[in-house]
Design a protein around this motif. Sequence first.
Motif, short mmCIF file in Angstrom:
data_model
loop_
_atom_site.label_atom_id
_atom_site.label_comp_id
_atom_site.label_asym_id
_atom_site.label_seq_id
_atom_site.Cartn_x
_atom_site.Cartn_y
_atom_site.Cartn_z
N ALA A 49 0.83 -1.28 -0.15
CA ALA A 49 -0.20 0.07 -0.08
C ALA A 49 0.75 1.32 -0.04
CB ALA A 49 -1.03 -0.05 1.32
N SER A 50 1.88 1.22 0.81
CA SER A 50 2.85 2.36 0.76
C SER A 50 3.45 2.55 -0.77
CB SER A 50 3.91 2.16 2.11
OG SER A 50 4.78 3.10 2.03
N ALA A 51 4.24 1.73 -0.96
CA ALA A 51 4.86 1.43 -2.25
C ALA A 51 4.08 2.17 -3.43
CB ALA A 51 5.39 0.15 -2.46
N GLU A 52 2.80 1.58 -3.61
CA GLU A 52 1.84 1.99 -4.52
C GLU A 52 1.45 3.27 -4.58
OE1 GLU A 52 -0.82 -1.36 -4.34
OE2 GLU A 52 0.74 -2.84 -5.34
N ALA A 53 1.03 3.80 -3.10
CA ALA A 53 0.59 5.08 -2.94
C ALA A 53 1.77 6.11 -3.57
CB ALA A 53 0.24 5.37 -1.59
N THR A 54 3.29 5.77 -3.07
CA THR A 54 4.09 6.64 -3.43
C THR A 54 4.36 6.79 -4.90
OG1 THR A 54 5.65 5.91 -1.38
CG2 THR A 54 6.80 6.60 -3.33
N HIS A 55 4.34 5.50 -5.73
CA HIS A 55 4.26 5.55 -7.27
C HIS A 55 3.35 6.60 -7.66
CE1 HIS A 55 6.90 1.72 -7.47
NE2 HIS A 55 7.78 3.07 -7.42
N ARG A 56 1.77 6.36 -7.21
CA ARG A 56 0.81 7.23 -7.83
C ARG A 56 1.22 8.76 -7.65
NH1 ARG A 56 -2.22 2.94 -5.55
NH2 ARG A 56 -2.84 4.04 -3.36
N ARG A 57 1.64 9.25 -6.27
CA ARG A 57 1.92 10.68 -5.90
C ARG A 57 3.14 11.04 -6.89
NH1 ARG A 57 1.73 13.91 -1.61
NH2 ARG A 57 -0.40 13.06 -1.17
N LEU A 58 4.22 10.26 -7.08
CA LEU A 58 5.25 10.57 -7.68
C LEU A 58 5.11 10.56 -9.37
CD1 LEU A 58 8.30 9.04 -6.01
CD2 LEU A 58 7.46 11.11 -5.55
N GLY A 59 4.07 9.76 -9.96
CA GLY A 59 3.78 10.07 -11.36
C GLY A 59 3.97 8.52 -12.03
N GLY A 60 3.96 7.66 -11.17
CA GLY A 60 4.32 6.25 -11.71
C GLY A 60 5.28 5.42 -11.41
N ALA A 61 5.35 4.05 -11.74
CA ALA A 61 6.35 3.16 -11.19
C ALA A 61 7.71 3.45 -11.96
CB ALA A 61 5.99 1.82 -11.45
N GLY A 62 8.76 3.51 -11.44
CA GLY A 62 9.92 3.84 -11.94
C GLY A 62 11.17 3.05 -11.62
N HIS A 63 12.54 3.54 -11.86
CA HIS A 63 13.58 3.10 -11.41
C HIS A 63 14.04 3.74 -10.16
CE1 HIS A 63 14.09 1.16 -15.38
NE2 HIS A 63 13.45 2.20 -15.92
#
Length: 393
Positions: free
Chosen positions: A94-108
């Motif tokens: 939940a934490s990791a996926e919410a971070t990606h949503r806030r930052l603009g998408g999954a990345g490196h």
Amino acid sequence: MPNARDLQPLEVPPGTRALDVLPALRRALDGAGPALLPVAADAPEEAQRLATALSGPLNPGEDAQDDPTALVIATSGSTGAPKGVLLPASSLRASAEATHRRLGGAGHWLLAMPAHHVAGVQVLVRALLAGTRPHAVDTSNGFRPDAFAEAARPLLAADGPHYTALVPTQLSRLIADGGAGLTALREFDAVLLGGAATPPALLADARERGVRATTTYGMSETAGGCVYDGVPLDVARVDVEGDLGPIRLAGPMLARGYRNRPDAEVFAGGWFRTGDLGRFDDGKLEVLGRADDVIITGGEKVAPLPVERVLTEQPGVREACVLGVDDAEWGQAVVAAIVPDPAAEPDVDALRAAVRARLGAAAAPKRITLLDELPLRGPGKPDRRALAAQLTC
């Protein structure tokens, strides 16, 4: 669950070899194998202490068949006694996926901090969930800007967003060096700052230099940062008790509780009571530090963090830590440790005057000591107990 699952130590090497734990971490997230207790491979005595205190079969209520406990993060909190924070796979996701949503998408992701702490391990979790290969900074000779630049180079060549996470001390070193490390840092789409409060002057300097810095607030009990630049992630709820009271956090990123402490009162009713003081300022959460760090001097209450913010805004100050020490006249005296800018040391009297003008006479440090560096604990927090002992010698 029918049979209690084991909590087993996971030795996490420093630097680039931290990536060796990725297979075990993936199994833990998938619920395969034991729950894991990350410990520092290069601190065997501390690792053994934590393993003795925390490892073994999980107790009833510490695990669930449909949402297994993946990690137990050891934290001393403000007491020094080891506590094990029970993090189910769902909280980490939940934490990791919410971070990606806030930052603009999954990345490196580039790992630049120890991966046995929650901020570091979440860098690896985010990369696993993104399906990308993380890179790591060589810290065999400490954190060096040139090593950061070298590790960043292949990661920045990959397509997609690029992220890293730092503690403020690392950011300060990259800016002070001003070389290839800072050049690389500017290319990241987001740089998360956590582990300790980021001085406003440092944050402003970083952003002026083109660094896309984001401050984070969270802890092991929330699977890492859950408030970014004062705004909760979309899964997190924040409550402040009163106008200036303890901060409470809720959401699916919360830990299950503490190892061997089924009745921990800080977890109640779906909320975690942090013990940090805070307030909302223009709709954003402002964290003012630990309630138990508040200094009572001459009958007045002084929160250290606002004093530290004023000090780090002054010319010649790179870092500051403020604390109370026993004093026969005042009960506690406000004292400050300052890491000066080597190019221009600050005027101590001017520092006191700046604090007095902004926060009142009670907050002005009775004594200011200049140090080459602050003692740190964990991923980058000032070690107030060690500093207090140093300043009262």
